[in-house]
Design a protein around this motif. Structure first.
Motif, PDB file in Angstrom:
ATOM      1  N   SER D  53     -13.710  -5.355 -26.369  1.00  0.00           N
ATOM      2  CA  SER D  53     -13.870  -5.561 -27.805  1.00  0.00           C
ATOM      3  C   SER D  53     -12.896  -4.602 -28.488  1.00  0.00           C
ATOM      4  N   ARG D  54     -12.780  -4.716 -29.799  1.00  0.00           N
ATOM      5  CA  ARG D  54     -11.857  -3.808 -30.487  1.00  0.00           C
ATOM      6  C   ARG D  54     -12.420  -2.390 -30.543  1.00  0.00           C
ATOM      7  N   PHE D  55     -13.647  -2.208 -30.044  1.00  0.00           N
ATOM      8  CA  PHE D  55     -14.285  -0.901 -30.134  1.00  0.00           C
ATOM      9  C   PHE D  55     -14.075  -0.038 -28.893  1.00  0.00           C
ATOM     10  N   THR D  56     -13.377  -0.570 -27.919  1.00  0.00           N
ATOM     11  CA  THR D  56     -13.079   0.262 -26.753  1.00  0.00           C
ATOM     12  C   THR D  56     -11.576   0.240 -26.498  1.00  0.00           C
ATOM     13  N   ASP D 199     -15.896   0.320 -37.254  1.00  0.00           N
ATOM     14  CA  ASP D 199     -14.579  -0.101 -37.734  1.00  0.00           C
ATOM     15  C   ASP D 199     -13.995   0.945 -38.680  1.00  0.00           C
ATOM     16  N   GLY D 200     -14.856   1.468 -39.509  1.00  0.00           N
ATOM     17  CA  GLY D 200     -14.400   2.508 -40.427  1.00  0.00           C
ATOM     18  C   GLY D 200     -13.903   3.730 -39.670  1.00  0.00           C
ATOM     19  N   ILE D 201     -14.670   4.139 -38.699  1.00  0.00           N
ATOM     20  CA  ILE D 201     -14.289   5.291 -37.866  1.00  0.00           C
ATOM     21  C   ILE D 201     -12.961   5.006 -37.154  1.00  0.00           C
ATOM     22  N   ARG D 202     -12.865   3.820 -36.607  1.00  0.00           N
ATOM     23  CA  ARG D 202     -11.694   3.440 -35.841  1.00  0.00           C
ATOM     24  C   ARG D 202     -10.435   3.434 -36.697  1.00  0.00           C
ATOM     25  N   SER D 206     -10.614   8.308 -36.321  1.00  0.00           N
ATOM     26  CA  SER D 206     -11.630   9.323 -36.021  1.00  0.00           C
ATOM     27  C   SER D 206     -12.502   8.842 -34.855  1.00  0.00           C
ATOM     28  N   SER D 207     -13.601   9.513 -34.626  1.00  0.00           N
ATOM     29  CA  SER D 207     -14.494   9.130 -33.526  1.00  0.00           C
ATOM     30  C   SER D 207     -15.887   9.676 -33.802  1.00  0.00           C
ATOM     31  N   VAL D 208     -16.871   9.105 -33.118  1.00  0.00           N
ATOM     32  CA  VAL D 208     -18.252   9.600 -33.226  1.00  0.00           C
ATOM     33  C   VAL D 208     -18.908   9.643 -31.850  1.00  0.00           C
ATOM     34  N   ASP D 336     -10.838   5.163 -27.465  1.00  0.00           N
ATOM     35  CA  ASP D 336     -12.159   4.647 -27.825  1.00  0.00           C
ATOM     36  C   ASP D 336     -12.674   5.401 -29.050  1.00  0.00           C
ATOM     37  N   PRO D 337     -13.044   4.709 -30.122  1.00  0.00           N
ATOM     38  CA  PRO D 337     -13.630   5.427 -31.262  1.00  0.00           C
ATOM     39  C   PRO D 337     -15.008   5.989 -30.929  1.00  0.00           C
ATOM     40  N   CYS D 338     -15.656   5.417 -29.919  1.00  0.00           N
ATOM     41  CA  CYS D 338     -16.963   5.940 -29.508  1.00  0.00           C
ATOM     42  C   CYS D 338     -17.086   5.757 -27.996  1.00  0.00           C
ATOM     43  N   VAL D 339     -16.707   6.776 -27.225  1.00  0.00           N
ATOM     44  CA  VAL D 339     -16.751   6.648 -25.762  1.00  0.00           C
ATOM     45  C   VAL D 339     -18.165   6.439 -25.256  1.00  0.00           C
TER      46      VAL D 339
END
Lengths: 379, 379, 379, 379
Positions: D53-56, D199-202, D206-208, D336-339
């Protein structure tokens, strides 16, 4: 095996020096529910105990073991049993005779580990050999007594089969003789000979080596963890780790080199009248010593090891001291003319511990052993 | 040692069967910064590789090793070096000839581990011996090549010193001869004899055993971890764990039993002209085989082991099958008339791995070795 | 970590039950030459010892430790030092009050391990909790006292930072306060509050949990053994293995989840006036808790763990008995209203042991740590 | 746990770097006779695989696993099964994009292990993080797929329950949702929210962080090896050893500190209609998280861990280089924005491996578990 612990699932950790207040061990991983009191352990310690004949050191150690933990007697249940928690065993040192150590604290006794302990650690407890003393082996013998109770149907026995260059006649082997002479020798005639022979050695202040054979019967087939936890590999480490041992053999041993394939390979038949009759395979010889590919075959496991002669002798030997000087040393006082004798119960203990460990490891990986023979696949 | 891993700080884990796609190992705990490429490992694999003379099995395996991890070449720094992370090594199996296995998949070959694998695990990969095949030893040899680079100044060599009942003449020992004959024999004259001798064995479809001697020189004094991680105990396990080994000796070995204390104990002097001159102790003999109390003495470490004769022979042998039937089996096709030959580089590898492990363990516990000789205390 | 042993090179094996004759441990792998007497160990045991205030159980155990092996005082050398051989430690159980166990031997106390021990082992020593008793932790504290002497320059301290829902004010943190109140609390004001608070809990026969923070300073950068022997992984195991612990945090801990990358990553500068001035990197925050990638950064190692409330309380709780019946149970007699208090010295001990182990492991693999900063390569 | 091996009887050894030719592992100790092909492993790797996905991270790795050993398909028997010998697994690295490393090879990225690897080992493979890369976790996931097959009836599942400060609503927990959103989130409504949030973080570069909960159901009571091989201790080590994890909780976790004894202790009843009806004890709550005294209770085992935010972010951060200079660094390129998302299948794998190991260990020590409830003793 690492430092002072051996075993993987049945784990024994020992501590203690020859002249400290006590020696002991922790036996970890023992199954729960096994009846266990000091009375189960003491007879084996008594067998190893020094000073029982003129042929072993005259140090007077009662070697009374105390169980400090890991057992519990529930009043309602009956016998005291193991609980599955670690079993702490303690044996007090009683006869640490005060003595003048000025000689051995500085000089390295040839054949002893004085130099190697010093060069490794930078110092050593030189009183009675410290940690390198055979006194440590009492704790293994205690652990071995527990190990014997783990493998159902297993019997472990050992015997002295050679002293100096003198070998027993295997045709005269009688296990009952082993406890009737001070040498644990299964050949009564040879035992008689050893009395005079070893008296001669003892009176000269000399010493001789020995060969011990350890046999475990009733070990189920399938124990052993290839490739680097082979049953014979672990047995070799266990026996070579006994003080003064310089060689270890399984089955045909070093002699296997001189055999042909036809002579060596143990042929197989199915058990029938006269060979056992449980439908299991039997082997028509035992050059394998009960181990093939690192796994027990179900035959007796047969291990031999050679013990070097006691290094403490009366004759002055050339040596060096810890300050780099050349000197001489000779040993006075109590000693064993043949330390191999007392290695007999120690070899038994190591065998019992190694097999018990593999019994638990096999149960871990495989659980119930597969039913043999296998059913024929439908064609 | 446990299952398929050996070593404590220098750890080797192997995998792979004779007829699977590949075999390999993971070498863990290797110090960082050691130059390492495939070229450092390949020569040792080439030495072990089968099919190099008519005296070893004709299986054609190139045994090309690939390093998959644990090394890095930083362009700016120069050589490719170890990084301290695990080194993955892979060797493809190339010559897994397709073959009719209907015979050995059901019948147990005497002397092989067919029965014990079956009775332990309930099934086995019978193709070419599967995991029990000596093919696995290629991975140890690869690991050993890395181990050699860890102990500064250490040299490990081995030689075949007996084949069947035929022993070399130690007076003719010449290390240079070892690579000049197909037997790794240090006695040129005996090597010549072995050619005809082993040809006879080979042509009959028979086999013989052998004795291998492994010598490690340049091992610092002080390595070894008593009581249950003794250097000689670990060496015994390592050598006994090699396929087909039935006996292991350190120094005087089994022969130590026949010695007196006067004969056995290695006397000590301080090194001087002619004995080395670094002020370290020297020993006037080496019955200890370089190990006292489980700790290295600084002398050469000398280990011997006996390899039984190849179990695969042409003669039909009585055996049983996995369904409980009695039958016969004989081996056709490629085999080694003396598997002991190829055990020479394997014994070297195991020695190197064990010593490297103890080198790291000693550094862990003691750090810089103590300065010897010690300063005299003020009186 | 396995059964009752922890550590890899610095190894601690413990044994003993709450109401057996004694508890003890074997510390193996300790470097030689470290000054060590009972007086080095006793103060830490005294800190953990029960019955020192009305806030801990009133069992009266002197907890006098005896060193049975592994140390030696060579008259000529001065202090008694470790010899490198295993250190046996023994603590007698003195106050095993005889008591009526008819209640707890059959019923399972909620929150205790009564049921799990029974269902695992088939029986248990129910006297005082047997092996599951916190009494076992005395042996870890003793081992920790030795571990502290291994890493040069390391200081390990711990404090209680939360009791029930009540947290300290970190702005008032004063390490000197920790030994001035019975809670090991670094916030004097909060400690004052805890007195009344815990008295209330105690009088109700209730209990509360706590959070402990352990800090190791002076730990060199570079300790830790990725991937499965990470420093933080081993610390997590060590702390979670303390009785009643349910959560472990390193650095930012569970709170790290709520941070952004910008907030979490600790920025780096070179040490200069005000930040230390040894040219080493310093970090401008410590969300990492001194560990990155499983390896120490050189910053303080900061670990927190949560201790659940004492499970033994006055209120009757619903439970079952070992015969499958439903019943109730409540606890009378001595107990700790907040077992977390006594976990403070235990957490210190576990930290010291883990770091000491990794200190030795790093020395094994890498020897002398690399010189940092590195020289620039020639371009 | 040591270096790159974890487990005691079920042992996993991994190797490989992010940008080397391949990564892999050896799974040792697996019971024989378990059906196993690549198809049993691949689905779990696919779940962990990046770029789904676009989140990884957009690294394109097919992560195709190959089994190199330890399995065998006997034509007559049917399925391919494990043989009890070590299982070698290999995953090729495919997408090691060539890239300019001049920045990260010299500079230490805050939050990464660049500095600690350098200061420990003296060098590091800086390409893509080398050994510290999360790429290594693919091998654990593969091992976990095998572990799942060992414990009969066990189900292991995990879910993301918090991202940054945003927690799910546990009342909306639906395991079926977990595979329907790219976050493995069991709360459909929150998952919807996370899309926009991340998406905002990405987009900010940034990252969380995140919190993952892992639940194992169907684990028999009685697994765990006190005192230093407790089930929860081993789980804590396993989870804390996952890249970027900073906190681990069992059951009530850190929150246990705030509870009273009355709130915390899980009361017990005998299973009856509505609670299961097998006559086994049930617990009326699960603050214990399925573990008491280090031993499984038979309830679900519940573990949570916090993953810190990805350290690679767009914002420039202050740092130092390996030559002692102060500088800045920011990360460009895929990340990754969130590993924490990809930690979900990794957490499952570690749970499966730890429980499988303890299942085998319990079988080793105790064999058949004791029959519960116990028979009442005759009075």
């Amino acid at each position: 095996m690492s430092f002072n612990t051996f075993g993987h699932m049945f784990r024994v950790t020992t501590f203690g020096e020859s002249h400290g207040p006590a020696i002991g061990c922790v036996v970890d991983g023992c199954p729960p529910g096994i009846p266990l009191t000091e009375a189960d352990i003491q007879p084996f310690l008594d067998k190893r105990r020094p000073g029982q004949s003129r042929f072993t050191t005259q140090r007077a150690e009662p070697d009374q073991v105390r169980i400090l933990s890991g057992v519990f007697k529930d009043e309602r249940m009956g016998a005291q049993v193991t609980t599955g928690t670690p079993i702490g065993l303690l044996i007090d040192n009683v006869d640490q005779r005060s003595k003048d150590y000025s000689d051995i604290r500085d000089k390295y006794r040839p054949g002893h580990a004085d130099y190697t302990y010093d060069v490794k650690y930078g110092q050593r407890d030189y009183r009675g050999g410290g940690r390198q003393s055979a006194r440590e082996t009492a704790t293994r013998v205690a652990a071995g007594a527990i190990a014997r109770k783990i493998v159902p149907g297993m019997t472990v026995r050992a015997a002295l089969i050679q002293m100096g260059p003198e070998k027993i006649d295997r045709a005269r082997w009688d296990w009952n003789e082993v406890d009737r002479n001070p040498f644990f020798c299964p050949d009564a005639q040879k035992a008689k000979f050893f009395e005079g022979y070893l008296d001669g050695i003892r009176k000269k202040g000399s010493s001789v080596g020995a060969v011990i054979e350890v046999v475990a019967e009733g070990v189920p087939a399938g124990l052993g963890a290839p490739i680097y936890g082979k049953l014979d590999g672990d047995l070799a480490a266990a026996m070579m780790g006994i003080n003064a041992v310089k060689g270890v053999e399984i089955g045909a041993g070093m002699g296997a080199a001189a055999l042909t394939g036809e002579e060596n390979g143990d042929e197989m038949r199915i058990a029938h009248e006269g060979l056992g009759n449980d439908g299991r395979p039997v082997f028509l010889s035992n050059n394998a010593g009960g181990v093939l590919g690192g796994i027990s075959t179900g035959q007796p496991i047969v291990v031999r090891f050679a013990v070097k002669p006691t290094s403490s002798i009366l004759t002055a030997r050339r040596t060096v001291d810890r300050y780099g000087g050349e000197t001489e040393i000779s040993t006075k006082g109590r000693h064993d003319p043949c330390v191999g004798i007392r290695a007999v119960p120690i070899g038994e203990a190591m065998m019992a511990c190694v097999v018990a460990d593999h019994f638990l490891r096999q149960r871990a990986q495989v659980g119930e052993s597969p039913a043999w023979p296998f059913a024929k696949p439908r064609s």
